[in-house]
Design a protein around this motif. Sequence first.
Motif, PDB file in Angstrom:
ATOM      1  N   GLY A 126       0.770  -1.231   0.000  1.00  0.00           N
ATOM      2  CA  GLY A 126       0.000   0.000   0.000  1.00  0.00           C
ATOM      3  C   GLY A 126       0.801   1.281   0.000  1.00  0.00           C
ATOM      4  O   GLY A 126       0.230   2.369   0.072  1.00  0.00           O
ATOM      5  N   ILE A 127       2.130   1.205  -0.128  1.00  0.00           N
ATOM      6  CA  ILE A 127       2.958   2.395  -0.001  1.00  0.00           C
ATOM      7  C   ILE A 127       2.660   3.422  -1.091  1.00  0.00           C
ATOM      8  O   ILE A 127       2.707   4.630  -0.861  1.00  0.00           O
ATOM      9  CB  ILE A 127       4.462   2.020   0.007  1.00  0.00           C
ATOM     10  N   SER A 128       2.300   2.967  -2.292  1.00  0.00           N
ATOM     11  CA  SER A 128       1.990   3.890  -3.382  1.00  0.00           C
ATOM     12  C   SER A 128       0.679   4.623  -3.144  1.00  0.00           C
ATOM     13  O   SER A 128       0.449   5.692  -3.721  1.00  0.00           O
ATOM     14  CB  SER A 128       1.909   3.135  -4.716  1.00  0.00           C
ATOM     15  N   PHE A 129      -0.169   4.053  -2.322  1.00  0.00           N
ATOM     16  CA  PHE A 129      -1.481   4.646  -2.076  1.00  0.00           C
ATOM     17  C   PHE A 129      -1.434   5.680  -0.948  1.00  0.00           C
ATOM     18  O   PHE A 129      -1.863   6.817  -1.119  1.00  0.00           O
ATOM     19  CB  PHE A 129      -2.502   3.547  -1.761  1.00  0.00           C
ATOM     20  N   LEU A 165      -6.690   1.573   2.925  1.00  0.00           N
ATOM     21  CA  LEU A 165      -5.282   1.846   3.206  1.00  0.00           C
ATOM     22  C   LEU A 165      -4.327   1.250   2.179  1.00  0.00           C
ATOM     23  O   LEU A 165      -3.412   1.915   1.707  1.00  0.00           O
ATOM     24  CB  LEU A 165      -4.924   1.337   4.606  1.00  0.00           C
ATOM     25  N   VAL A 166      -4.516  -0.002   1.811  1.00  0.00           N
ATOM     26  CA  VAL A 166      -3.490  -0.692   1.036  1.00  0.00           C
ATOM     27  C   VAL A 166      -3.738  -0.730  -0.465  1.00  0.00           C
ATOM     28  O   VAL A 166      -2.847  -1.078  -1.230  1.00  0.00           O
ATOM     29  CB  VAL A 166      -3.278  -2.135   1.557  1.00  0.00           C
ATOM     30  N   ALA A 167      -4.945  -0.386  -0.928  1.00  0.00           N
ATOM     31  CA  ALA A 167      -5.173  -0.388  -2.378  1.00  0.00           C
ATOM     32  C   ALA A 167      -6.261   0.600  -2.791  1.00  0.00           C
ATOM     33  O   ALA A 167      -6.927   0.402  -3.798  1.00  0.00           O
ATOM     34  CB  ALA A 167      -5.524  -1.797  -2.863  1.00  0.00           C
ATOM     35  N   GLY A 168      -6.418   1.650  -2.019  1.00  0.00           N
ATOM     36  CA  GLY A 168      -7.315   2.727  -2.410  1.00  0.00           C
ATOM     37  C   GLY A 168      -8.783   2.438  -2.149  1.00  0.00           C
ATOM     38  O   GLY A 168      -9.118   1.428  -1.540  1.00  0.00           O
ATOM     39  N   THR A 472      -5.921 -15.538  -1.711  1.00  0.00           N
ATOM     40  CA  THR A 472      -5.029 -14.981  -2.706  1.00  0.00           C
ATOM     41  C   THR A 472      -4.940 -13.471  -2.532  1.00  0.00           C
ATOM     42  O   THR A 472      -5.946 -12.785  -2.389  1.00  0.00           O
ATOM     43  CB  THR A 472      -5.553 -15.282  -4.129  1.00  0.00           C
ATOM     44  N   GLU A 473      -3.720 -12.940  -2.560  1.00  0.00           N
ATOM     45  CA  GLU A 473      -3.545 -11.501  -2.405  1.00  0.00           C
ATOM     46  C   GLU A 473      -4.130 -10.755  -3.591  1.00  0.00           C
ATOM     47  O   GLU A 473      -4.191 -11.258  -4.712  1.00  0.00           O
ATOM     48  CB  GLU A 473      -2.056 -11.153  -2.255  1.00  0.00           C
ATOM     49  N   PHE A 474      -4.531  -9.527  -3.350  1.00  0.00           N
ATOM     50  CA  PHE A 474      -5.016  -8.670  -4.404  1.00  0.00           C
ATOM     51  C   PHE A 474      -3.828  -8.197  -5.254  1.00  0.00           C
ATOM     52  O   PHE A 474      -2.746  -7.898  -4.722  1.00  0.00           O
ATOM     53  CB  PHE A 474      -5.761  -7.471  -3.829  1.00  0.00           C
ATOM     54  N   ILE A 475      -4.040  -8.113  -6.564  1.00  0.00           N
ATOM     55  CA  ILE A 475      -2.960  -7.757  -7.487  1.00  0.00           C
ATOM     56  C   ILE A 475      -2.330  -6.419  -7.102  1.00  0.00           C
ATOM     57  O   ILE A 475      -1.105  -6.274  -7.109  1.00  0.00           O
ATOM     58  CB  ILE A 475      -3.482  -7.700  -8.930  1.00  0.00           C
ATOM     59  N   TYR A 476      -3.154  -5.441  -6.757  1.00  0.00           N
ATOM     60  CA  TYR A 476      -2.625  -4.086  -6.512  1.00  0.00           C
ATOM     61  C   TYR A 476      -1.926  -3.955  -5.178  1.00  0.00           C
ATOM     62  O   TYR A 476      -1.390  -2.890  -4.874  1.00  0.00           O
ATOM     63  CB  TYR A 476      -3.752  -3.061  -6.662  1.00  0.00           C
ATOM     64  N   PHE A 477      -1.855  -5.029  -4.385  1.00  0.00           N
ATOM     65  CA  PHE A 477      -1.027  -5.000  -3.188  1.00  0.00           C
ATOM     66  C   PHE A 477       0.435  -4.851  -3.594  1.00  0.00           C
ATOM     67  O   PHE A 477       1.250  -4.371  -2.803  1.00  0.00           O
ATOM     68  CB  PHE A 477      -1.193  -6.298  -2.376  1.00  0.00           C
ATOM     69  N   ALA A 478       0.765  -5.286  -4.804  1.00  0.00           N
ATOM     70  CA  ALA A 478       2.156  -5.219  -5.287  1.00  0.00           C
ATOM     71  C   ALA A 478       2.534  -3.814  -5.748  1.00  0.00           C
ATOM     72  O   ALA A 478       3.680  -3.557  -6.085  1.00  0.00           O
ATOM     73  CB  ALA A 478       2.366  -6.205  -6.428  1.00  0.00           C
ATOM     74  N   PHE A 479       1.561  -2.903  -5.769  1.00  0.00           N
ATOM     75  CA  PHE A 479       1.832  -1.574  -6.311  1.00  0.00           C
ATOM     76  C   PHE A 479       1.808  -0.508  -5.214  1.00  0.00           C
ATOM     77  O   PHE A 479       2.181   0.604  -5.427  1.00  0.00           O
ATOM     78  CB  PHE A 479       0.808  -1.207  -7.390  1.00  0.00           C
TER      79      PHE A 479
END
Length: 479
Positions: A126-129, A165-168, A472-479
């Motif tokens: 979530g750092i990008s968010f 918090l972690v993906a908007g 399964t983790e959400f794809i945008y957790f990697a962003f």
Amino acid sequence: MLFNSLVFFVFLIVVFTVYWLFRNQLKLQNVIVLVSSYVFYGWWDWRFLSLIVISSLADYFIGIWLSRTEEKTKRKLLLALSILVNIGILGFFKYFNFFVDSATDLLSQFGFQANPTSLRIILPVGISFYTFQTLSYSIDIYRRQIEPTKDIIAFFAFVSFFPQLVAGPIERARNLVPQFLKKRTFDQENASDGIRQMLWGFFKKIVIADNAAVYANEIFANYGDHTGGTLLLGAVLFGFQIYGDFSGYSDIAIGTARLFGFNLMQNFAFPYFSRDIAEFWRRWHISLSTWFRDYVYIPIGGSRVSRLKQIRNVFVIFLVSGFWHGANYTFIAWGAAHALLFVPLLVFNKNRRYTQHIENRELLRNPQIILKIFLTFLLVTVAWIFFRAQTISEAFEYIIKMIQTLFESPVKKFNISAQPVFFAIILMIILEWINRKEKHGLQIKNWPVVARWSVYVFIALFIFMYGKFEQTEFIYFAF
């Protein structure tokens, strides 16, 4: 902590109960939100809570200092400090090794052998968010568009609000901070619709996205074994995977926030019904698109400059957006592909052609709309190949082979025609088309009671029967 986990359901029930027990104590409710958000994030890795605290502290005090000075030089220095802290944190953790490796490769092209220092850096979820969310707060104060809050608990809760918090969605302070500063009352109708939106999000995530991922992953990992029809199917399935995954997360986040009396912005407006690329980007990841529009595109001139500079600005915004998604040239190529698709619309003044939802009577009068939707979806699908591929060369190989062998018989048997994911996708398209003017696909409150509850029960049963419950983790957790 993952939304699609039993731990989250227990966490949500406990926090919801405690939160509304203190419905007449605003400050205590904000403390509960803050502590719960830190527990939610720290469940993954408590060490990275320090980054959220640093970002929050920096922008909280910078906001106050900005409001206390009118001197332009000091204001610019304070804004620069906010940018340095937030972009510095983001750049180090997300892009350090990318820049080091890129510089090493460039030097090797000129015959220089470098011994780079590569760090084993874990990308904080979530750092990008949250860095973009808190950075926009300081920018808005610098522009005198909002006043800073002196309630440090409310501000920290705004930055770390656990549903988004972690993906908007990447919320703006002007929308979310005031909601932390006023009394919140439990609205049963709003909460009920929030639960429906969460149900819809879980359907898109664990039924559509996670089932589509099984086949998309197999096809992309072994694209050399497949012919064009299967490769196109893999790209289409990935398109629905990423949409189901990311918009599903947004639905769960928005629905969860509504349980606590908060209203977050809509992040997806049924983008696969778009009639051109410009409309697609008004409907896809809206919080990020509008963030780049307001804080990058408009400051560099936007559409108020010459046509040539407008084209430059479009490429800047799409390339930066691509790079935001990850430290890989494939994301930059994905952004460039969308820029190339967008520019012709800009040149011929067609980029604002579709700003309203499609009306049924409009569709009857102009059946070509279906063709435009299909063509836009196809272009977006091809661009997704760059997003999904590991390298740019792999993406081009995939696309070239897909085109060259499109009408050949499958080389490798790959039968997925009976899988429920296709039925789920069709069901999603139907419900979202019917409700395309609403906020989510299950906002069917005007339907007869029996029809509504039949749909709710069917969706719930479909989730339990065909959902993937492997967390399964959400794809945008990697962003």
